[in-house]
Write a protein that holds these residues in place. Sequence first.
Motif, mmCIF file in Angstrom:
data_model
loop_
_atom_site.group_PDB
_atom_site.id
_atom_site.type_symbol
_atom_site.label_atom_id
_atom_site.label_comp_id
_atom_site.label_asym_id
_atom_site.label_seq_id
_atom_site.Cartn_x
_atom_site.Cartn_y
_atom_site.Cartn_z
ATOM 1 N N LEU A 133 1.050 -1.314 -0.284
ATOM 2 C CA LEU A 133 -0.269 0.354 -0.126
ATOM 3 C C LEU A 133 0.809 1.108 0.144
ATOM 4 C CD1 LEU A 133 -2.129 -1.414 2.673
ATOM 5 C CD2 LEU A 133 -3.008 -1.100 0.411
ATOM 6 N N GLU A 134 1.802 1.196 0.047
ATOM 7 C CA GLU A 134 3.540 2.289 -0.143
ATOM 8 C C GLU A 134 2.886 3.739 -1.224
ATOM 9 O OE1 GLU A 134 6.320 0.477 -3.631
ATOM 10 O OE2 GLU A 134 6.449 0.166 -0.923
ATOM 11 N N ARG A 135 1.890 3.439 -2.405
ATOM 12 C CA ARG A 135 1.161 4.385 -2.643
ATOM 13 C C ARG A 135 0.542 5.272 -2.379
ATOM 14 N NH1 ARG A 135 0.739 3.334 -9.567
ATOM 15 N NH2 ARG A 135 1.192 5.501 -8.828
ATOM 16 N N GLN A 136 -0.088 4.638 -0.959
ATOM 17 C CA GLN A 136 -1.084 5.638 -0.146
ATOM 18 C C GLN A 136 -0.750 6.031 0.735
ATOM 19 O OE1 GLN A 136 -5.079 5.343 -0.468
ATOM 20 N NE2 GLN A 136 -5.081 3.904 -2.151
ATOM 21 N N LYS A 137 -1.193 7.646 1.082
ATOM 22 C CA LYS A 137 -0.300 8.302 2.370
ATOM 23 C C LYS A 137 -0.606 7.691 3.385
ATOM 24 C CE LYS A 137 -2.219 13.028 0.458
ATOM 25 N NZ LYS A 137 -3.274 14.070 0.627
ATOM 26 N N GLU A 138 0.379 8.006 4.686
ATOM 27 C CA GLU A 138 0.489 7.109 5.715
ATOM 28 C C GLU A 138 -1.125 6.957 6.829
ATOM 29 O OE1 GLU A 138 1.197 4.130 8.168
ATOM 30 O OE2 GLU A 138 3.131 4.348 6.265
#
Length: 103
Positions: free
Chosen positions: A19-24
Amino acid sequence: MTVRKRLTPAEFDFIRPYLERQKEENIEHIRRVLVDGVKQRDIATELRMTVQGVSAMVARAWRTHVESGNRPDGWRAVSVALPDNVADVVEEMADIARRRLLK
């Protein structure tokens, strides 16, 4: 009646790198929906987003779980860079193994 999709904390931790493309911040909200059972409507109100927007984030994470998170016992996930022709062979081998597992 709709069935609520839920993940265990361990299942969510497994897909988190995908999910690294999502904002934290969004990842944490997705976790609250999938693991803690918070309603998407409540998250949408909190974030001042539409329910559809929250639903889309959660759906992408769920799709990631289905595609990358389900591993049978004794299986492991690997991520490698390969030449196209070799990658094709490895993907075909993975498909064959999944089909055999489902028999």
